[in-house]
Motif scaffolding. Structure first.
Motif, PDB file in Angstrom:
ATOM      1  N   ARG A   5      94.417 115.214  -4.847  1.00  0.00           N
ATOM      2  CA  ARG A   5      95.436 114.329  -4.255  1.00  0.00           C
ATOM      3  C   ARG A   5      96.795 114.536  -4.930  1.00  0.00           C
ATOM      4  O   ARG A   5      97.837 114.432  -4.281  1.00  0.00           O
ATOM      5  CB  ARG A   5      94.996 112.876  -4.369  1.00  0.00           C
ATOM      6  N   MET A   6      96.783 114.831  -6.218  1.00  0.00           N
ATOM      7  CA  MET A   6      98.052 115.101  -6.896  1.00  0.00           C
ATOM      8  C   MET A   6      98.678 116.388  -6.363  1.00  0.00           C
ATOM      9  O   MET A   6      99.901 116.464  -6.177  1.00  0.00           O
ATOM     10  CB  MET A   6      97.840 115.201  -8.405  1.00  0.00           C
ATOM     11  N   LEU A   7      97.861 117.396  -6.090  1.00  0.00           N
ATOM     12  CA  LEU A   7      98.401 118.621  -5.491  1.00  0.00           C
ATOM     13  C   LEU A   7      99.002 118.326  -4.122  1.00  0.00           C
ATOM     14  O   LEU A   7     100.046 118.884  -3.759  1.00  0.00           O
ATOM     15  CB  LEU A   7      97.309 119.683  -5.374  1.00  0.00           C
ATOM     16  N   ALA A   8      98.357 117.456  -3.374  1.00  0.00           N
ATOM     17  CA  ALA A   8      98.905 117.050  -2.079  1.00  0.00           C
ATOM     18  C   ALA A   8     100.245 116.342  -2.254  1.00  0.00           C
ATOM     19  O   ALA A   8     101.195 116.559  -1.484  1.00  0.00           O
ATOM     20  CB  ALA A   8      97.912 116.142  -1.361  1.00  0.00           C
ATOM     21  N   HIS A   9     100.320 115.502  -3.262  1.00  0.00           N
ATOM     22  CA  HIS A   9     101.574 114.798  -3.569  1.00  0.00           C
ATOM     23  C   HIS A   9     102.696 115.789  -3.881  1.00  0.00           C
ATOM     24  O   HIS A   9     103.828 115.648  -3.389  1.00  0.00           O
ATOM     25  CB  HIS A   9     101.340 113.863  -4.758  1.00  0.00           C
ATOM     26  N   LEU A  10     102.388 116.805  -4.680  1.00  0.00           N
ATOM     27  CA  LEU A  10     103.403 117.814  -5.002  1.00  0.00           C
ATOM     28  C   LEU A  10     103.828 118.574  -3.760  1.00  0.00           C
ATOM     29  O   LEU A  10     105.021 118.849  -3.562  1.00  0.00           O
ATOM     30  CB  LEU A  10     102.856 118.791  -6.046  1.00  0.00           C
ATOM     31  N   ALA A  11     102.860 118.938  -2.930  1.00  0.00           N
ATOM     32  CA  ALA A  11     103.184 119.678  -1.710  1.00  0.00           C
ATOM     33  C   ALA A  11     104.113 118.878  -0.812  1.00  0.00           C
ATOM     34  O   ALA A  11     105.063 119.417  -0.237  1.00  0.00           O
ATOM     35  CB  ALA A  11     101.898 120.027  -0.964  1.00  0.00           C
ATOM     36  N   GLN A  12     103.844 117.610  -0.699  1.00  0.00           N
ATOM     37  CA  GLN A  12     104.619 116.763   0.213  1.00  0.00           C
ATOM     38  C   GLN A  12     105.991 116.413  -0.336  1.00  0.00           C
ATOM     39  O   GLN A  12     106.975 116.362   0.426  1.00  0.00           O
ATOM     40  CB  GLN A  12     103.849 115.475   0.492  1.00  0.00           C
ATOM     41  N   ASN A  13     106.100 116.204  -1.645  1.00  0.00           N
ATOM     42  CA  ASN A  13     107.338 115.684  -2.216  1.00  0.00           C
ATOM     43  C   ASN A  13     108.246 116.730  -2.864  1.00  0.00           C
ATOM     44  O   ASN A  13     109.442 116.476  -3.035  1.00  0.00           O
ATOM     45  CB  ASN A  13     107.001 114.595  -3.249  1.00  0.00           C
ATOM     46  N   TYR A  14     107.676 117.884  -3.214  1.00  0.00           N
ATOM     47  CA  TYR A  14     108.481 118.890  -3.908  1.00  0.00           C
ATOM     48  C   TYR A  14     108.496 120.239  -3.196  1.00  0.00           C
ATOM     49  O   TYR A  14     109.231 121.137  -3.603  1.00  0.00           O
ATOM     50  CB  TYR A  14     107.970 119.099  -5.337  1.00  0.00           C
ATOM     51  N   ASP A  15     107.665 120.412  -2.180  1.00  0.00           N
ATOM     52  CA  ASP A  15     107.574 121.683  -1.481  1.00  0.00           C
ATOM     53  C   ASP A  15     107.772 121.419   0.000  1.00  0.00           C
ATOM     54  O   ASP A  15     108.322 120.376   0.383  1.00  0.00           O
ATOM     55  CB  ASP A  15     106.227 122.363  -1.775  1.00  0.00           C
ATOM     56  N   LYS A  16     107.303 122.313   0.843  1.00  0.00           N
ATOM     57  CA  LYS A  16     107.458 122.168   2.289  1.00  0.00           C
ATOM     58  C   LYS A  16     106.191 121.662   2.962  1.00  0.00           C
ATOM     59  O   LYS A  16     105.925 121.950   4.125  1.00  0.00           O
ATOM     60  CB  LYS A  16     107.888 123.506   2.904  1.00  0.00           C
ATOM     61  N   GLY A  17     105.382 120.930   2.181  1.00  0.00           N
ATOM     62  CA  GLY A  17     104.202 120.291   2.761  1.00  0.00           C
ATOM     63  C   GLY A  17     102.915 121.061   2.592  1.00  0.00           C
ATOM     64  O   GLY A  17     101.884 120.653   3.125  1.00  0.00           O
ATOM     65  N   TYR A  18     102.942 122.167   1.828  1.00  0.00           N
ATOM     66  CA  TYR A  18     101.724 122.938   1.647  1.00  0.00           C
ATOM     67  C   TYR A  18     101.753 123.674   0.316  1.00  0.00           C
ATOM     68  O   TYR A  18     102.794 123.819  -0.329  1.00  0.00           O
ATOM     69  CB  TYR A  18     101.533 123.943   2.791  1.00  0.00           C
ATOM     70  N   GLY A  19     100.598 124.156  -0.091  1.00  0.00           N
ATOM     71  CA  GLY A  19     100.468 125.038  -1.245  1.00  0.00           C
ATOM     72  C   GLY A  19      99.625 126.231  -0.847  1.00  0.00           C
ATOM     73  O   GLY A  19      99.092 126.298   0.268  1.00  0.00           O
ATOM     74  N   HIS A  20      99.489 127.178  -1.769  1.00  0.00           N
ATOM     75  CA  HIS A  20      98.792 128.432  -1.457  1.00  0.00           C
ATOM     76  C   HIS A  20      97.738 128.708  -2.520  1.00  0.00           C
ATOM     77  O   HIS A  20      98.053 128.856  -3.707  1.00  0.00           O
ATOM     78  CB  HIS A  20      99.815 129.576  -1.409  1.00  0.00           C
ATOM     79  N   TRP A  21      96.451 128.760  -2.098  1.00  0.00           N
ATOM     80  CA  TRP A  21      95.367 129.103  -3.026  1.00  0.00           C
ATOM     81  C   TRP A  21      95.466 130.582  -3.387  1.00  0.00           C
ATOM     82  O   TRP A  21      95.714 131.427  -2.530  1.00  0.00           O
ATOM     83  CB  TRP A  21      93.996 128.846  -2.400  1.00  0.00           C
ATOM     84  N   THR A  22      95.234 130.903  -4.656  1.00  0.00           N
ATOM     85  CA  THR A  22      95.360 132.278  -5.114  1.00  0.00           C
ATOM     86  C   THR A  22      93.996 132.868  -5.461  1.00  0.00           C
ATOM     87  O   THR A  22      92.996 132.159  -5.573  1.00  0.00           O
ATOM     88  CB  THR A  22      96.262 132.380  -6.357  1.00  0.00           C
TER      89      THR A  22
END
Length: 552
Positions: free
Chosen positions: A69-86
């Protein structure tokens, strides 16, 4: 599920504050970009093509719902709504503002996550099997060992400035699912004469010089794990090249000096180092084992699961491809693929992350894993819960039944994001996935591992693909080389280049010819592409790729 202790979150808060001060000095001009670069890299911050990128460590891929949920929070508030698994079981955010990254690190510290050592010439995130603690063939859960290495290596004073980055992987199953042969150090848990230990590999790695590792110890008792790993890295730290970054990895050190010489020096160093270990490492391992206690599995009928399989073909197809055998009867591990045809491989939205956190709490004993093939695993799901889980995933667009199939493509971000990339990866992956799904051939082709990299650094691990694709620049035009026969698992092999590269618009037709030939050449539907390639050799497959040459 691993239990985070306050002392660890206190430490990462300290590191976050330290980086906040460094960012402030960069922004006010006290630090030049050249001075700031090693500081930001120590905290996982890259300067990409369009923006800064923050890479967050997910130790050995294990993550709990609050962290998700914290990763979701970062995606929504500091990025463009998503992240990328590596492919290193991490997550990257590609659009943060530098001034806000310290806030992101503060938020991560609240749940015990950080970005320490996700970059730089140091020991990177220790990776392992995404089914750890659940797999039916498991010799032992590798995560306590991975945590021992993680806690030991984090800010290890001796190993912060290695000749080059350093990667470790641990496999706990009878079948390697951690790509140990492709790592600087690979560790395979084995049993011998009633004792648990490791087969130790050294000198593997991909990039511009792909090399499979070699066995430096065929059996290392588990109590010697930390001093032996320390001896290997210390030997490399002293003998590795620093005059040329392209020849600085341990794979080059082992090749140039020879395994016998490197092993002799390591064994000598191991004798010295072991004297300094007085049992604290074994005490820590015992604590970590307790903190990875198995969940309370339940015994319940699975008749509903079997009935749904019979009644719902889509559910049956999903269970055929996206489940992995569990060590407990009545349970399965669920692979949630982020490779829906047309989607960007490995991208996860904030809403998807939150949903997975909720589903893990409801159906999966609050446990989630990030896999090195850019998917998410719920390792412990009772089969009676699978119909409801499938329905929830389907409504969110996360129930694609393609784990391990043609469209489950591993792809780096490529030239859409990366400053090092020489070609695009994402559009090629999307076109291949959509093409074979539209032709209805994905199930008929069966298990197939396709990997794409946008440059020779090989972040998409193309060398290990049954079919590998490497994007390069040829006089300003994107050109794609195809390699065949790679594998990181049962019989490790580096894929061999098939021939001349293809322009972007010809890649999908070339792969189509290749797989059409495979369907004609295989002995029966159970023979995978890789098995047919190994049986027949490269000639018929090269002929399919280059028909003009074959018929000239």
């Amino acid at each position: 599920m691993f239990d985070i202790r306050p002392v660890e979150t206190d430490y990462v808060r300290h590191r976050a504050q330290q980086f906040r001060d460094q960012v402030a000095r960069r922004l006010d001009g006290s630090l030049t970009e050249e001075e700031f670069r090693p500081l930001r890299l120590m905290n996982g911050v890259y300067l990409q093509l369009h923006a800064y990128m923050l890479r967050i460590a997910i130790p050995y891929g294990t993550i709990n719902p609050d962290q998700m949920r914290m990763l979701a929070h970062l995606a929504q508030n500091y990025d463009k709504g998503y992240g990328h698994w590596t492919t290193r079981q991490n997550i990257q955010f590609n659009w943060p503002k530098l001034v806000e990254i310290p806030d992101m690190l503060d938020d991560l510290a609240k749940v015990g996550l950080h970005a320490i050592q996700t970059s730089g010439n140091t020991i990177r995130n220790v990776t392992t099997d995404s089914f750890a603690g659940a797999a039916k063939d498991e010799i032992a859960d590798p995560r306590p060992y991975a945590e021992l290495l993680r806690s030991w290596s984090t800010d290890h004073a001796e190993f912060q400035w290695l000749p080059r980055k350093f990667k470790i992987a641990i496999s706990g199953g009878a079948r390697d699912r951690a790509l140990v042969a492709a790592h600087d150090i690979g560790l395979r848990l084995i049993e011998r004469d009633g004792r648990t230990g490791f087969e130790v590999w050294v000198g593997g790695g991909l990039g511009r010089t792909p090399v499979l590792g070699q066995v430096i110890r065929d059996f290392l008792p588990e109590e010697d794990l930390l001093p032996y790993v320390e001896a290997i890295i210390s030997t490399y730290n002293l003998s590795g090249r620093r005059d040329n970054k392209y020849k600085a990895r341990i794979k080059i050190t082992v090749m140039e000096r020879g395994l016998d010489v490197f092993k002799a020096e390591t064994e000598e160093e191991f004798i010295r180092r072991r004297r300094d270990f007085h049992g604290a490492d074994r005490e820590a391992l015992a604590i970590f084992r307790d903190r990875f206690a198995a969940p309370e599995f339940r015994d319940a009928p699975v008749t509903g699961f079997e009935a749904e399989r019979q009644a719902n073909p889509a559910f049956r197809s999903w269970t055929d491809t996206n489940l992995h055998d569990h060590r407990i009867n009545g349970y399965a591990s669920v692979i949630v693929t982020f490779k829906a045809p047309g989607a960007t491989p490995g991208d996860a939205s904030a809403d998807q992350m939150r949903l997975l956190a909720d589903l893990a709490e409801k159906y999966g004993h609050a446990d989630l894993r990030i896999s090195h093939d850019q998917n998410v695993v719920l390792p412990h799901v009772h089969k009676s819960d699978l119909p409801a889980l499938y329905l929830a995933l389907r409504e969110a667009g996360l129930a694609t039944a393609n784990a391990g199939l043609t469209s489950d493509i591993i792809a780096c971000p490529g030239m859409d994001y990366c400053t090092l990339a020489t070609a695009r990866s994402i559009p090629i992956a999307q076109e291949i996935a959509e093409h074979f799904r539209a032709k209805g051939l994905e199930e008929e082709i069966g298990k197939l591992n396709i990997r794409i990299s946008g440059c020779i650094n090989a972040c998409g691990h193309h060398h290990l693909g049954h079919i590998g694709i490497l994007g390069l620049d040829r006089a300003g035009v994107e050109n794609y080389q195809i390699t065949l026969g790679g594998d990181g698992y049962d019989i490790p092999a580096i894929g061999q280049r098939a021939g001349a590269g293809f322009p972007a618009e010809e890649v999908v037709p070339a792969i189509d010819r290749l797989l059409t030939a495979y369907l004609e050449l295989r002995e029966d539907p159970s023979e995978r592409f890789l098995d047919a390639y190994r049986r027949l050799g490269p000639a018929p497959f090269k002929a399919a790729l280059y028909p003009e040459v074959a018929h000239a």
